[in-house]
Write an enzyme that holds these catalytic residues in place. Structure first.
Site, PDB file in Angstrom:
ATOM      1  N   PRO A  61       0.808  -1.208   0.000  1.00 31.95           N
ATOM      2  CA  PRO A  61       0.000   0.000   0.000  1.00 31.95           C
ATOM      3  C   PRO A  61       0.849   1.269   0.000  1.00 31.95           C
ATOM      4  CG  PRO A  61      -0.468  -1.425   1.900  1.00 31.95           C
ATOM      5  CD  PRO A  61       0.773  -1.906   1.272  1.00 31.95           C
ATOM      6  N   GLU A  62       0.641   2.095  -1.001  1.00 30.86           N
ATOM      7  CA  GLU A  62       1.202   3.437  -1.022  1.00 30.86           C
ATOM      8  C   GLU A  62       0.008   4.384  -0.875  1.00 30.86           C
ATOM      9  OE1 GLU A  62       4.017   3.917  -4.280  1.00 30.86           O
ATOM     10  OE2 GLU A  62       4.364   1.760  -4.322  1.00 30.86           O
ATOM     11  N   HIS A  97      -3.493 -14.950   9.477  1.00 21.98           N
ATOM     12  CA  HIS A  97      -2.757 -13.697   9.704  1.00 21.98           C
ATOM     13  C   HIS A  97      -3.660 -12.547  10.134  1.00 21.98           C
ATOM     14  CE1 HIS A  97       0.524 -15.850   7.806  1.00 21.98           C
ATOM     15  NE2 HIS A  97      -0.202 -16.000   6.713  1.00 21.98           N
ATOM     16  N   ARG A 156       2.934 -10.073   6.700  1.00 26.05           N
ATOM     17  CA  ARG A 156       4.338  -9.884   7.099  1.00 26.05           C
ATOM     18  C   ARG A 156       4.518  -9.009   8.334  1.00 26.05           C
ATOM     19  NH1 ARG A 156       6.413  -9.051   1.138  1.00 26.05           N
ATOM     20  NH2 ARG A 156       8.291  -8.218   2.052  1.00 26.05           N
TER      21      ARG A 156
END
Length: 285
Positions: A2-3, A92, A111
């Site tokens: 994500p930017e 997750h 992550r």
DNA sequence: ATGCAGTCCTGTAAGC
DNA sequence: TGCTTACAGGACTGCA
């Protein structure tokens, strides 16, 4: 990954789903996030309701009653979604905020490079933002300040573009895209750019972001918006992830090199190493 | 001060 | 087939 455009899409998706709901409870997983949720926050969020949701650079700010807020960073693989509480639980999943009306705000992160923080008072939030020293977003950047920043740096322009303290919101994908659009080689020293080149690059960065927002962001791997829906902008990328393919503008083969430890994709035809050559002062659609 | 390399983390894919 | 290795990169730390 994500930017700014992906974060903006999450915010826009979540706004109608989240505003007005009451936080009833939260459960957190055992695995530690980069920005860890503190168990002492569990009881403090109970009964607060969501007043607003916004964004600063790549941070999401959920404004709560009693001047409290949630500060969220998605890191590399973070997903923030609002779903019915009986929706199937994926791997997750680290945080589940139970909401009024049978919904849940979920933070999932493969992550674990991101996380959710709780802040009370505007001062706490401002202090947090000071600690990360965020530069302006592309469309709010003053042109003269931008040129001055570039002239003061001997770093590769690509490296400067993804440095959040200079300009915020760009990551590896949109930095490559902006450089291609402005016709600038990613390895050029920042101070070697002419004023027209610098200005074109800033403009290109803004355009690339706006177009990506219009396409709901770029889904390459793990990114999804606030309702769980992916983006479409991956179909519009000119250079990122297109190593070995022909440039859509000039037909030369796109190359990938490493700059500051990151992959950089560029077209050797459109993005010359030489100053002012090959459309360095143009912004093309 | 400056800018680079290393670190975290897991899933995927390439290579032998 | 099954293992090892490289790579993805946002933000931070440590070092030269």
């Amino acid at each position: 990954m994500p930017e700014l455009p992906e974060v903006e899409t999450v915010v826009r998706d979540l706004r109608p789903l989240l505003v007005g709901r009451v936080l009833l409870d939260v459960s957190n997983g055992a695995k530690r996030l980069r920005y860890p949720w503190k168990p002492t926050w569990n009881r403090r969020i109970r009964g607060l309701s969501v007043e607003a949701i916004g964004r600063r650079a790549k941070f999401i700010i959920v404004g709560l009653t009693q001047d409290a807020s949630l500060l969220i960073h998605l890191g590399m693989t973070g997903q923030l979604t609002c779903v019915p509480d009986d929706e199937i639980v994926a791997d997750h999943l680290h945080l589940r905020f139970r909401l009024s009306g049978g919904f849940e705000l979920r933070y999932r992160d493969i992550r674990r490079f991101g996380g959710v923080e709780f802040h009370t008072g505007q001062a706490s939030l401002e202090k947090r933002f000071e600690s990360v020293a965020l530069g302006p977003e592309p469309w709010l950047m003053d042109g003269d300040n931008w040129v001055a920043s570039l002239m003061a740096s001997s770093r590769a322009i690509k490296s400067l573009l993804i440095d959040q303290s200079t300009i915020s919101g760009l990551g590896n994908i949109y930095a490559d895209e902006a450089l291609h659009r402005a016709g600038i080689h990613p390895a050029r020293q920042a101070k070697s750019l002419t004023r027209p080149e610098s200005t074109a690059l800033l403009q290109a960065a803004g355009c690339v972001m706006e177009e990506a927002i219009a396409g709901r962001g770029t889904t390459l791997r793990d990114y999804v918006g606030g309702s769980g829906l992916g983006g479409t902008h991956q179909h519009s990328l000119a250079v990122y992830g297109r190593e070995g393919e022909p440039c859509s503008r000039c037909g030369l083969i796109i190359i990938r090199i490493m700059i500051a430890g990151r992959s950089s994709h560029f077209c050797p035809g459109c993005q010359s190493q030489d100053i002012g050559k090959r459309g360095g002062n143009r912004v093309l659609p």
